[in-house]
Write a protein that holds these residues in place. Structure first.
Motif, PDB file in Angstrom:
ATOM      1  N   CYS A 243      39.549  40.686  32.083  1.00  0.00           N
ATOM      2  CA  CYS A 243      40.015  41.127  33.393  1.00  0.00           C
ATOM      3  C   CYS A 243      41.469  40.735  33.595  1.00  0.00           C
ATOM      4  O   CYS A 243      42.019  39.921  32.872  1.00  0.00           O
ATOM      5  CB  CYS A 243      39.151  40.500  34.480  1.00  0.00           C
ATOM      6  SG  CYS A 243      39.087  38.700  34.401  1.00  0.00           S
TER       7      CYS A 243
ATOM      8  N   CYS B 195      42.207  37.210  33.851  1.00  0.00           N
ATOM      9  CA  CYS B 195      41.813  36.435  32.676  1.00  0.00           C
ATOM     10  C   CYS B 195      42.837  36.505  31.554  1.00  0.00           C
ATOM     11  O   CYS B 195      42.708  35.793  30.562  1.00  0.00           O
ATOM     12  CB  CYS B 195      40.474  36.944  32.130  1.00  0.00           C
ATOM     13  SG  CYS B 195      39.141  36.981  33.335  1.00  0.00           S
TER      14      CYS B 195
ATOM     15  N   ARG C 270      35.061  38.786  31.000  1.00  0.00           N
ATOM     16  CA  ARG C 270      34.190  39.008  32.134  1.00  0.00           C
ATOM     17  C   ARG C 270      33.024  39.894  31.725  1.00  0.00           C
ATOM     18  O   ARG C 270      33.216  40.947  31.122  1.00  0.00           O
ATOM     19  CB  ARG C 270      34.949  39.645  33.294  1.00  0.00           C
ATOM     20  CG  ARG C 270      34.102  39.816  34.543  1.00  0.00           C
ATOM     21  CD  ARG C 270      34.852  40.493  35.671  1.00  0.00           C
ATOM     22  NE  ARG C 270      35.995  39.718  36.101  1.00  0.00           N
ATOM     23  CZ  ARG C 270      36.788  40.096  37.106  1.00  0.00           C
ATOM     24  NH1 ARG C 270      36.559  41.235  37.743  1.00  0.00           N
ATOM     25  NH2 ARG C 270      37.806  39.338  37.452  1.00  0.00           N
TER      26      ARG C 270
ATOM     27  N   ASP D 157      27.393  38.370  37.861  1.00  0.00           N
ATOM     28  CA  ASP D 157      28.607  38.482  37.069  1.00  0.00           C
ATOM     29  C   ASP D 157      28.897  37.135  36.427  1.00  0.00           C
ATOM     30  O   ASP D 157      28.626  36.087  37.022  1.00  0.00           O
ATOM     31  CB  ASP D 157      29.794  38.892  37.948  1.00  0.00           C
ATOM     32  CG  ASP D 157      29.625  40.272  38.562  1.00  0.00           C
ATOM     33  OD1 ASP D 157      28.938  41.111  37.943  1.00  0.00           O
ATOM     34  OD2 ASP D 157      30.184  40.511  39.644  1.00  0.00           O
TER      35      ASP D 157
ATOM     36  N   LEU E 149      31.677  34.821  33.611  1.00  0.00           N
ATOM     37  CA  LEU E 149      32.870  34.672  32.778  1.00  0.00           C
ATOM     38  C   LEU E 149      32.498  33.854  31.562  1.00  0.00           C
ATOM     39  O   LEU E 149      31.720  32.902  31.660  1.00  0.00           O
ATOM     40  CB  LEU E 149      33.990  33.954  33.540  1.00  0.00           C
ATOM     41  CG  LEU E 149      34.695  34.695  34.668  1.00  0.00           C
ATOM     42  CD1 LEU E 149      35.693  33.763  35.345  1.00  0.00           C
ATOM     43  CD2 LEU E 149      35.407  35.936  34.152  1.00  0.00           C
TER      44      LEU E 149
ATOM     45  N   PHE F  29      36.368  35.627  41.990  1.00  0.00           N
ATOM     46  CA  PHE F  29      37.365  36.095  41.043  1.00  0.00           C
ATOM     47  C   PHE F  29      38.733  36.108  41.716  1.00  0.00           C
ATOM     48  O   PHE F  29      38.843  36.301  42.934  1.00  0.00           O
ATOM     49  CB  PHE F  29      37.013  37.490  40.534  1.00  0.00           C
ATOM     50  CG  PHE F  29      35.792  37.537  39.652  1.00  0.00           C
ATOM     51  CD1 PHE F  29      35.641  36.639  38.611  1.00  0.00           C
ATOM     52  CD2 PHE F  29      34.807  38.477  39.868  1.00  0.00           C
ATOM     53  CE1 PHE F  29      34.511  36.671  37.799  1.00  0.00           C
ATOM     54  CE2 PHE F  29      33.674  38.524  39.065  1.00  0.00           C
ATOM     55  CZ  PHE F  29      33.534  37.618  38.019  1.00  0.00           C
TER      56      PHE F  29
ATOM     57  N   GLU G  94      38.264  32.029  37.479  1.00  0.00           N
ATOM     58  CA  GLU G  94      39.019  32.012  36.222  1.00  0.00           C
ATOM     59  C   GLU G  94      39.643  30.645  35.981  1.00  0.00           C
ATOM     60  O   GLU G  94      39.593  30.100  34.870  1.00  0.00           O
ATOM     61  CB  GLU G  94      40.111  33.088  36.234  1.00  0.00           C
ATOM     62  CG  GLU G  94      39.598  34.513  36.228  1.00  0.00           C
ATOM     63  CD  GLU G  94      39.366  35.071  37.632  1.00  0.00           C
ATOM     64  OE1 GLU G  94      39.216  36.286  37.760  1.00  0.00           O
ATOM     65  OE2 GLU G  94      39.335  34.279  38.596  1.00  0.00           O
TER      66      GLU G  94
ATOM     67  N   ARG H  86      28.865  33.711  38.651  1.00  0.00           N
ATOM     68  CA  ARG H  86      29.226  34.018  40.040  1.00  0.00           C
ATOM     69  C   ARG H  86      27.966  34.223  40.865  1.00  0.00           C
ATOM     70  O   ARG H  86      27.012  34.871  40.423  1.00  0.00           O
ATOM     71  CB  ARG H  86      30.104  35.276  40.124  1.00  0.00           C
ATOM     72  CG  ARG H  86      30.543  35.560  41.567  1.00  0.00           C
ATOM     73  CD  ARG H  86      31.618  36.616  41.676  1.00  0.00           C
ATOM     74  NE  ARG H  86      31.105  37.955  41.577  1.00  0.00           N
ATOM     75  CZ  ARG H  86      31.714  39.024  42.124  1.00  0.00           C
ATOM     76  NH1 ARG H  86      32.841  38.883  42.791  1.00  0.00           N
ATOM     77  NH2 ARG H  86      31.200  40.222  41.972  1.00  0.00           N
TER      78      ARG H  86
END
Length: 341
Positions: free
Chosen positions: A52, A55, A62, A76, A78, A104, A123, A142
């Motif tokens: 992303c 990121c 992601r 979601d 990471l 995010f 992140e 998340r």
């Protein structure tokens, strides 16, 4: 485009209190504030794909809408691969559950009450954890819902109200936090094309890969997931389909736990704490005055003390530390515990 929630904040009273509150609790901390939702344009987008914008340069990937124990229970995630590669790093995994406000980077930047704390985005938290555990895969989960873009709600792991305050319960085979966690990791590892992924709990072969180890880290509201896992621990250890997975949990870190409920910020149930003490899991409790020294929520400090002392009474040796004890309580130091633990 990204859905936006427009909120008007109406202030009653003369004092110029900050609009930013880590939990934005409907408690004494929020007295004098009124919230009016003006419009809600859609749900938070399900972010799919790989790297992303927030990121780039961090080595983060992601994974959007990773299914858990059923296709409708998605989170979601990471992923930050190990920064140090050795023979054991492929099998080490750290899972992080964030607190309120955290999201995010691009989501936080859109909202005035979250933007000042964008330095603690998901992140950034992943990158900090990567420095703390350089030989492990870092997974940031998340929350499946962010009510009003502030309140993290982990309803796929534990029953909770709209503000994320939990209602804990015991283990139920094929349900609950352990099942959601294992299924998420299994599906995420498969999607990320990791070698020797964790098999799902309901598959024909549920054998855990050799050397697999798991460290769980909860920060602030994210600690409700760790608490639910503790409540489920006795039953999960007795379930032949889950017991081996439970045995691979090496450490659990509680970082300044807090939520908007009026109790059970820390686990105080002696029966389940006895199971935790005998499980072999290393327990770590890191707190700041922001949570445990707040006179308006004195039960948080009392429960933290009971949590630690009860584990000690049952023969465990939990590591514990009060960070920033000589500084005034602050949200900034609350977040900084992620960096300092």
């Amino acid at each position: 485009g990204t859905p936006v929630v427009h909120i008007s904040l109406r202030r009653d009273g003369a004092k110029n209190k900050s609009l930013i509150c880590c939990r934005f609790m409907l408690s004494a901390r929020a007295v004098g504030w009124g919230l009016t939702v003006v419009s809600v344009a859609g749900a938070m987008s399900s972010l799919s794909g790989s790297t992303c914008a927030g990121c780039r340069g961090l080595g983060l990937h992601r994974l959007g809408a990773v299914p858990g124990r059923d296709p409708n229970r998605t989170n979601d995630m990471l992923l930050l691969p190990p920064q140090i590669q050795d023979h054991s790093s492929a099998s080490k995994h750290v899972v992080f559950f964030h607190g309120d406000i955290q999201n995010f980077h691009e989501e936080m930047a859109l909202h005035s009450d979250a933007a000042p704390w964008v330095g603690w985005s998901l992140e950034q938290a992943g990158r900090v954890l990567g420095r703390r555990f350089p030989d492990s895969h870092i997974w940031v989960v998340r929350a499946s819902r962010m009510y009003l873009h502030k309140f993290s709600c982990y309803q796929h792991f534990v029953q909770c109200n709209m503000f994320g305050a939990p209602e804990h319960s015991g283990y139920e085979a094929g349900q609950g936090a352990f099942c959601q966690l294992r299924s998420l990791l299994s599906n995420a590892m498969t999607r990320a094309n990791l070698p020797h992924p964790l098999p799902p709990p309901e598959g024909s072969d549920t054998t855990i890969p050799p050397g697999f180890s798991l460290t769980l880290v909860g920060f602030s509201k994210g600690c409700v997931v760790l608490n639910q896992l503790v409540y489920e621990l006795p039953g999960a250890q007795s379930d032949p389909l889950m017991s081996e997975f439970v045995q691979r949990i090496s450490d659990m870190f509680w970082l300044d736990g807090g939520h908007p409920g009026g109790s059970e910020t820390w686990v105080t149930n002696k029966a389940v704490l006895k199971e935790l003490a005998s499980s072999g899991i290393s327990v770590h409790a890191h707190v700041t005055p922001y949570e445990v020294c707040d006179p308006m929520r004195a039960w948080v400090g009392r429960e933290h003390e009971v949590f630690v002392k009860t584990l000690e009474e049952f023969g465990a040796c939990p590591s514990k530390k009060l960070h920033f004890e000589d500084e005034p309580p602050s949200i900034e130091n609350h977040f900084r515990v992620i960096q300092e633990f």
